[in-house]
Design an enzyme around this catalytic site. Structure first.
Site, short mmCIF file in Angstrom:
data_model
loop_
_atom_site.label_atom_id
_atom_site.label_comp_id
_atom_site.label_asym_id
_atom_site.label_seq_id
_atom_site.Cartn_x
_atom_site.Cartn_y
_atom_site.Cartn_z
N HIS A 34 3.87 3.55 3.33
CA HIS A 34 2.49 3.81 2.92
C HIS A 34 1.51 3.04 3.79
O HIS A 34 1.88 2.08 4.46
CB HIS A 34 2.30 3.37 1.47
N HIS A 115 -2.64 0.06 8.73
CA HIS A 115 -1.28 0.00 9.27
C HIS A 115 -0.25 0.51 8.26
O HIS A 115 -0.54 0.61 7.07
CB HIS A 115 -0.93 -1.45 9.64
#
Lengths: 172, 172
Positions: A34, A115
């Site tokens: 995720h 990220h």
């Protein structure tokens, strides 16, 4: 109870991230790959309905965003965390800011680096080795994310999705 | 790609289920505790938007339902699977039926037994031992579920939530 907000990328990108996480990320089993949009925060079961309502408003204001993973990077020397760097853009920044309004307690202390984590809690030696390898392998993947998820954490550390919100930008 | 539809119960019930699953369920790491509403089915990435649209219609037709876990039971002798039995009721049956319309390929061959798995793939001896223990411990937990989740499966077997749908019953 701990809550968080994340975006889950496509199966293709998740499978790629998991091929690394399996070996290098002790959180591999707690959540699928995720991009965190809002780090863990405390709220009790009664508050969460307000949080979900506010997220519904945000989803109406914010548009789908481009997720372009361009390279493997590291948070070292702060932590030995390896990640797919996601190129910042205006939509991601606006969504992140909206998720850190006064309602949510304001902006975080640290600047936001979009990220997808692929390794963490590595020893210094392992971190250096793996980073060198993965930097060479690289990544260049682009997709559009049109939703975000509100999650809560179970006692064993794993995360469950409470609700998804489609980013429509209808209210812009 | 494999998809499925499930309801995730409250943190309290998930934590309880996990206290057993940790030891007795090899799928413990692949998904958090849940009640399956529609077992795994194949669909490709293009079809899934239609599936999600149809689920949105279902969510408007179907109401929140009472999840009342009343006892520990087993699917033995078919499989050595232990579960919290969820009392069937009209809302659960209607939701299950709506998720098995012609659009979705019709009703499954086996009758629907609402449940939350807490152990599976046990040896015969272990199954008998653990079932005897857990039957004594028992369960009596009631809550209202007002949403369902559409999930897809990654290559490593883990499940990611694609979207949640709130059961409103507005279209009834």
């Amino acid at each position: 109870m701990n809550y968080g907000v994340a975006a889950f990328p496509s199966k293709k990108l998740q499978d790629l991230a998991n091929s690394y996480r399996k070996r290098y990320d002790p959180h591999y089993e707690l959540i699928t790959p995720h991009m965190t949009l809002k780090g863990p925060f405390e709220a009790d079961a009664s508050t969460i309905k307000d949080v979900a309502a506010e997220m519904q408003n945000i989803a109406k204001r914010q548009k789908p965003f481009k997720l372009h993973a361009t390279r493997v990077s590291t948070f070292s020397p702060v932590t030995n965390t390896l990640y797919f760097k996601v190129e910042p853009n205006a939509e991601i920044a606006a969504l992140h800011e909206d998720l850190h309004s006064d309602f949510f307690g304001g902006m975080p202390k640290h600047s936001f680096v979009p990220h997808i984590t692929i390794g963490q809690k590595l020893s210094d030696t392992e971190h250096a080795d793996v980073f060198a390898q993965l930097k060479m392998a690289g990544i260049d993947h682009e997709e559009v994310i049109d939703r975000m998820h509100l999650l809560y954490q179970l006692e064993d550390g794993s995360w469950t999705v409470y609700e998804t919100f489609r980013l429509t930008g209808d209210d812009q």
